[in-house]
Write a protein that holds these residues in place. Structure first.
Motif, PDB file in Angstrom:
ATOM      1  N   LYS A  24      38.640 -24.053 -17.188  1.00 22.15           N
ATOM      2  CA  LYS A  24      37.725 -23.026 -16.683  1.00 22.15           C
ATOM      3  C   LYS A  24      38.005 -21.711 -17.387  1.00 22.15           C
ATOM      4  CE  LYS A  24      38.230 -21.243 -12.507  1.00 22.15           C
ATOM      5  NZ  LYS A  24      38.230 -21.106 -11.040  1.00 22.15           N
ATOM      6  N   PHE A  25      36.922 -21.053 -17.853  1.00 20.25           N
ATOM      7  CA  PHE A  25      37.027 -19.798 -18.586  1.00 20.25           C
ATOM      8  C   PHE A  25      36.165 -18.724 -17.918  1.00 20.25           C
ATOM      9  CE2 PHE A  25      38.511 -22.633 -21.812  1.00 20.25           C
ATOM     10  CZ  PHE A  25      39.344 -21.881 -22.623  1.00 20.25           C
ATOM     11  N   PRO A  26      36.655 -17.491 -17.889  1.00 20.79           N
ATOM     12  CA  PRO A  26      35.760 -16.392 -17.493  1.00 20.79           C
ATOM     13  C   PRO A  26      34.716 -16.174 -18.573  1.00 20.79           C
ATOM     14  CG  PRO A  26      37.897 -15.545 -18.226  1.00 20.79           C
ATOM     15  CD  PRO A  26      38.027 -17.041 -18.170  1.00 20.79           C
ATOM     16  N   ASN A  27      33.507 -15.802 -18.175  1.00 14.72           N
ATOM     17  CA  ASN A  27      32.409 -15.650 -19.133  1.00 14.72           C
ATOM     18  C   ASN A  27      31.554 -14.433 -18.772  1.00 14.72           C
ATOM     19  OD1 ASN A  27      30.756 -16.369 -21.336  1.00 14.72           O
ATOM     20  ND2 ASN A  27      29.454 -17.656 -20.043  1.00 14.72           N
ATOM     21  N   PRO A  28      32.183 -13.250 -18.662  1.00  9.55           N
ATOM     22  CA  PRO A  28      31.417 -12.077 -18.212  1.00  9.55           C
ATOM     23  C   PRO A  28      30.349 -11.645 -19.203  1.00  9.55           C
ATOM     24  CG  PRO A  28      33.614 -11.427 -18.944  1.00  9.55           C
ATOM     25  CD  PRO A  28      33.603 -12.922 -18.907  1.00  9.55           C
ATOM     26  N   GLU A  29      30.569 -11.878 -20.508  1.00  6.59           N
ATOM     27  CA  GLU A  29      29.586 -11.461 -21.513  1.00  6.59           C
ATOM     28  C   GLU A  29      28.501 -12.504 -21.730  1.00  6.59           C
ATOM     29  OE1 GLU A  29      32.835 -11.842 -22.241  1.00  6.59           O
ATOM     30  OE2 GLU A  29      33.641  -9.794 -22.320  1.00  6.59           O
ATOM     31  N   LYS A  30      28.612 -13.650 -21.054  1.00  4.41           N
ATOM     32  CA  LYS A  30      27.646 -14.757 -21.197  1.00  4.41           C
ATOM     33  C   LYS A  30      27.578 -15.264 -22.637  1.00  4.41           C
ATOM     34  CE  LYS A  30      26.288 -14.233 -16.857  1.00  4.41           C
ATOM     35  NZ  LYS A  30      27.062 -13.063 -16.511  1.00  4.41           N
ATOM     36  N   LEU A  31      28.709 -15.220 -23.352  1.00  2.00           N
ATOM     37  CA  LEU A  31      28.750 -15.725 -24.723  1.00  2.00           C
ATOM     38  C   LEU A  31      28.761 -17.247 -24.760  1.00  2.00           C
ATOM     39  CD1 LEU A  31      31.339 -13.295 -26.375  1.00  2.00           C
ATOM     40  CD2 LEU A  31      28.855 -13.249 -26.579  1.00  2.00           C
ATOM     41  N   LEU A  32      29.335 -17.853 -23.739  1.00  2.00           N
ATOM     42  CA  LEU A  32      29.410 -19.305 -23.677  1.00  2.00           C
ATOM     43  C   LEU A  32      28.221 -19.837 -22.883  1.00  2.00           C
ATOM     44  CD1 LEU A  32      33.221 -19.690 -22.891  1.00  2.00           C
ATOM     45  CD2 LEU A  32      32.097 -19.630 -25.118  1.00  2.00           C
ATOM     46  N   LEU A  33      27.520 -20.787 -23.460  1.00  2.00           N
ATOM     47  CA  LEU A  33      26.342 -21.362 -22.823  1.00  2.00           C
ATOM     48  C   LEU A  33      26.507 -22.877 -22.731  1.00  2.00           C
ATOM     49  CD1 LEU A  33      23.530 -19.371 -24.675  1.00  2.00           C
ATOM     50  CD2 LEU A  33      24.517 -18.887 -22.425  1.00  2.00           C
ATOM     51  N   PRO A  34      25.987 -23.475 -21.676  1.00  2.00           N
ATOM     52  CA  PRO A  34      26.104 -24.932 -21.519  1.00  2.00           C
ATOM     53  C   PRO A  34      25.540 -25.672 -22.724  1.00  2.00           C
ATOM     54  CG  PRO A  34      25.344 -23.923 -19.487  1.00  2.00           C
ATOM     55  CD  PRO A  34      25.337 -22.840 -20.520  1.00  2.00           C
ATOM     56  N   GLY A  35      26.282 -26.691 -23.161  1.00  2.00           N
ATOM     57  CA  GLY A  35      25.861 -27.497 -24.303  1.00  2.00           C
ATOM     58  C   GLY A  35      26.489 -27.086 -25.618  1.00  2.00           C
ATOM     59  N   MET A  36      27.087 -25.893 -25.683  1.00  2.00           N
ATOM     60  CA  MET A  36      27.720 -25.441 -26.920  1.00  2.00           C
ATOM     61  C   MET A  36      28.963 -26.280 -27.216  1.00  2.00           C
ATOM     62  SD  MET A  36      27.440 -21.262 -26.629  1.00  2.00           S
ATOM     63  CE  MET A  36      28.477 -21.033 -28.084  1.00  2.00           C
ATOM     64  N   TYR A  37      29.233 -26.465 -28.530  1.00  2.00           N
ATOM     65  CA  TYR A  37      30.438 -27.152 -28.973  1.00  2.00           C
ATOM     66  C   TYR A  37      31.552 -26.127 -29.180  1.00  2.00           C
ATOM     67  CZ  TYR A  37      33.680 -29.612 -32.078  1.00  2.00           C
ATOM     68  OH  TYR A  37      34.803 -30.160 -32.640  1.00  2.00           O
ATOM     69  N   ALA A  38      32.757 -26.498 -28.801  1.00  2.00           N
ATOM     70  CA  ALA A  38      33.897 -25.597 -28.987  1.00  2.00           C
ATOM     71  C   ALA A  38      35.167 -26.427 -29.125  1.00  2.00           C
ATOM     72  CB  ALA A  38      34.015 -24.628 -27.811  1.00  2.00           C
ATOM     73  N   ARG A  39      36.233 -25.771 -29.583  1.00  2.00           N
ATOM     74  CA  ARG A  39      37.540 -26.414 -29.678  1.00  2.00           C
ATOM     75  C   ARG A  39      38.529 -25.571 -28.880  1.00  2.00           C
ATOM     76  NH1 ARG A  39      37.711 -30.510 -33.213  1.00  2.00           N
ATOM     77  NH2 ARG A  39      39.980 -30.552 -33.157  1.00  2.00           N
ATOM     78  N   ALA A  40      39.325 -26.264 -28.081  1.00  2.00           N
ATOM     79  CA  ALA A  40      40.273 -25.571 -27.217  1.00  2.00           C
ATOM     80  C   ALA A  40      41.689 -25.998 -27.571  1.00  2.00           C
ATOM     81  CB  ALA A  40      39.982 -25.865 -25.751  1.00  2.00           C
ATOM     82  N   SER A  41      42.594 -25.043 -27.504  1.00  2.00           N
ATOM     83  CA  SER A  41      44.005 -25.302 -27.788  1.00  2.00           C
ATOM     84  C   SER A  41      44.776 -25.272 -26.482  1.00  2.00           C
ATOM     85  CB  SER A  41      44.545 -24.236 -28.760  1.00  2.00           C
ATOM     86  OG  SER A  41      45.940 -24.396 -28.956  1.00  2.00           O
TER      87      SER A  41
END
Length: 385
Positions: free
Chosen positions: A280-297
């Motif tokens: 779970k990530f905070p997303n106050p700027e709404k930069l992350l949108l459902p369906g986007m691909y990302a890599r997490a460490s």
């Protein structure tokens, strides 16, 4: 006789010259047979404490999604929101024509009033018959009928009250409100449209984007390997840092907020052989949108006796195995076959093949071969980290 002596003297000189020339050639060959020590640059390997992280692929998903559907049937009278805007929990989104529900509410209230009046009359009659029964002024059957009428009146009151509650709920449902806070989609219906209770098509969708989830996938083999390392003690686990997650976005930039690991699935997907982890990530700027691909460490644990070997000091043999050249105790070159775990920056994390104190050759590799004498000098600028 004199000529013979002279000839013998000249011959002796020639024999001596040939002998001296032969000695010089043997000396030169002996010197060429002893190779010179080749100067090489080395680093001394040391154990260190290392926090191991693993990068996993994943897809971003919404924290909450609510598909707005009507719970009563009727004509949409008005739309009360701006498409794409932020709406709050409980905010009215649509108004369905309430006239029918208001009429039903009024009828239910009248039914309750009628039942209350009926119960008052039947209660008084049952009370009077109870006293008259004691002096035998009425029969037992008359009392039983009066008592039954009173109980029936109470049941009718309960029924009327339930119908009144249903009418109130239906009237409230004519105001279609949002069950969560979030960003609303476009409207799928317009004013004047006929909608029905629990229809398949949603009126709109509300999506909560802050906070937001990312679902990561990890192979079951990697998860098993990690658990074995923790059980064996090769890795120590810090419960605080292990839940920290760093996110790399689609464009390669590092997301400014850190997330937390929520849970890991307990079953393996048979089609992919992977396990799903959710962060779970905070997303106050709404930069992350459902369906986007990302890599997490994510943090796997801390290896206290890690040995890092620079990649420039590692090559491959004919079998494809990683090898390294080290300086032996008698200053000759020794080839080692390594067992590597992963890359850490510009280094290899080595689990077997070298040990603390070994002098790894990182400069002059093209000039040496196994067994050759070398003159090692420590490379100050090259570090294992």
């Amino acid at each position: 006789m004199q000529r013979s002596s002279t000839a013998l003297f000249v011959f002796s000189i020639l024999i001596g010259s040939v002998a001296l020339t032969g000695c010089d050639q043997v000396t030169e060959q002996s010197q060429a047979a002893a190779p010179k020590a080749v100067p090489v640059g080395v680093i001394t390997l040391k154990k260190q404490s290392l926090t191991l992280r693993q990068e996993l692929p994943g897809r971003i998903s919404a924290f909450q999604i609510a598909e707005i559907r009507p719970q009563v049937s009727g004509i949409v009278q008005s739309r009360l929101f701006t498409e794409g805007s932020q709406v709050e929990k409980g905010q009215a989104l649509y108004q369905i024509n309430p006239a029918t529900f208001e009429a039903n509410l009024a009828a239910s209230e009248a039914a309750v009033a009628r039942a209350e009046a009926s119960i008052a009359s039947s209660k008084a009659k049952a009370s009077r018959y109870s006293e008259l029964l004691k002096i035998k002024a009425v029969s037992q059957q008359d009392y039983d009928e009066a008592d039954a009428a009173y109980k029936q009146a109470k049941a009718e009151l309960l029924t009327a009250q339930a119908q009144l509650q249903t009418s109130k709920i239906n009237l409230e449902y004519s105001h279609v409100s949002s069950p969560i806070s979030g960003q609303i989609s476009k409207s799928n219906v317009t004013v004047g449209a006929l909608v029905s209770a629990n229809q398949a098509t949603s009126l709109a969708t509300v999506t909560q984007l802050d906070p937001i989830y990312i679902d990561l996938t990890q192979s079951s083999s990697e998860l098993t390997k990690l658990k074995k390392a923790i059980v064996s003690g090769d890795l120590s686990v810090d419960s605080t840092s292990q839940t920290d997650v760093e996110l790399t976005m689609e464009d390669g930039s590092l997301y400014s907020h850190k997330g937390t690991l929520q849970f890991s699935e307990v079953t393996v997907d048979p089609s992919t052989g992977s396990v799903t982890l959710r962060a779970k990530f905070p997303n106050p700027e709404k930069l992350l949108l459902p369906g986007m691909y990302a890599r997490a460490s994510i943090v796997e644990g801390v290896k206290k006796d890690a040995i890092l070997v620079p990649q420039r000091g590692v090559s491959r043999n004919s079998k494809g195995e990683p090898t390294a050249m080290v300086v032996s105790k008698n200053n000759t070159v020794e080839s080692r076959v390594l067992k590597t775990d992963r890359t850490i920056g510009s280094n290899w994390l080595v689990t077997d093949g070298v040990m603390e104190g070994d002098k790894l050759i990182v400069e002059g590799l093209q000039k040496i071969r196994p067994g050759a004498p070398v003159s090692p000098s420590e490379v100050q600028t090259a570090k294992a980290q």
